[in-house]
Design a protein around this motif. Structure first.
Motif, PDB file in Angstrom:
ATOM      1  N   ASP A 178      -0.274  15.781 -25.147  1.00  0.00           N
ATOM      2  CA  ASP A 178       0.110  16.679 -24.056  1.00  0.00           C
ATOM      3  C   ASP A 178       0.971  15.938 -23.023  1.00  0.00           C
ATOM      4  O   ASP A 178       1.951  16.479 -22.524  1.00  0.00           O
ATOM      5  N   GLU A 189       4.489  15.419 -24.551  1.00  0.00           N
ATOM      6  CA  GLU A 189       5.226  16.682 -24.534  1.00  0.00           C
ATOM      7  C   GLU A 189       5.660  17.050 -23.121  1.00  0.00           C
ATOM      8  O   GLU A 189       6.757  17.568 -22.913  1.00  0.00           O
ATOM      9  N   SER A 190       4.805  16.761 -22.143  1.00  0.00           N
ATOM     10  CA  SER A 190       5.162  17.021 -20.747  1.00  0.00           C
ATOM     11  C   SER A 190       6.316  16.135 -20.307  1.00  0.00           C
ATOM     12  O   SER A 190       7.230  16.582 -19.603  1.00  0.00           O
ATOM     13  N   ARG A 237       5.191  21.374 -16.065  1.00  0.00           N
ATOM     14  CA  ARG A 237       4.708  20.179 -16.771  1.00  0.00           C
ATOM     15  C   ARG A 237       4.715  18.926 -15.903  1.00  0.00           C
ATOM     16  O   ARG A 237       4.353  17.843 -16.358  1.00  0.00           O
TER      17      ARG A 237
END
Length: 137
Positions: A85, A88-89, A99
């Motif tokens: 995560d 991806e952020s 994000r």
């Protein structure tokens, strides 16, 4: 998750105890400041030793992200499968403002690590010397 201050502190203190975390960095603004203060008090009441470091913000989120991006690019900071995560952020910012928080929180932590000094030795012939004192008559 979305928790009250006390629920968040409880979750964090369980992680602190389980992972033997020595220091927690919290941004020193509004809600987070209150969270840090409650975290510190609750840790002491539960007999948990953890340093709570309230970190004042230094510039906007883009500037803060740029301050540690080189550490990712040069391989100093690496990510395992559990940080999907976060990765991806990092890819999504700055375009996706939703994000930013995770990237900013990671930066607060990473920028708090002490700088590691590599092994070093003087280059032969460059040792510091004291210049000779001229002879006075």
């Amino acid at each position: 998750g979305h928790w009250s201050v006390y629920e968040g502190v409880d979750v964090l203190l369980k992680v602190v105890r389980e992972m033997r975390i020595r220091s927690v960095r919290v941004e020193d603004v509004a809600y987070q400041r209150a969270f840090g203060e409650v975290l510190d008090r609750e840790a002491r009441q539960r007999g948990i030793t953890v340093h709570v470091d309230l970190v004042p913000p230094d510039g906007d989120k883009l500037r803060r992200a740029n301050s540690w991006s080189a550490l990712v690019e040069d391989g100093t900071v690496r990510f395992g499968p559990g940080q999907r995560d976060l990765v991806e952020s990092m890819i999504a910012v700055p375009q996706d403002e939703t994000r930013w928080d995770l990237v900013d929180a990671a930066g607060i932590c990473i920028r708090g690590f002490p700088l590691m000094q590599g092994e070093s030795m003087p280059i032969p012939g460059t040792e510091a010397t004291t210049p000779p004192i001229p002879f006075a008559a």
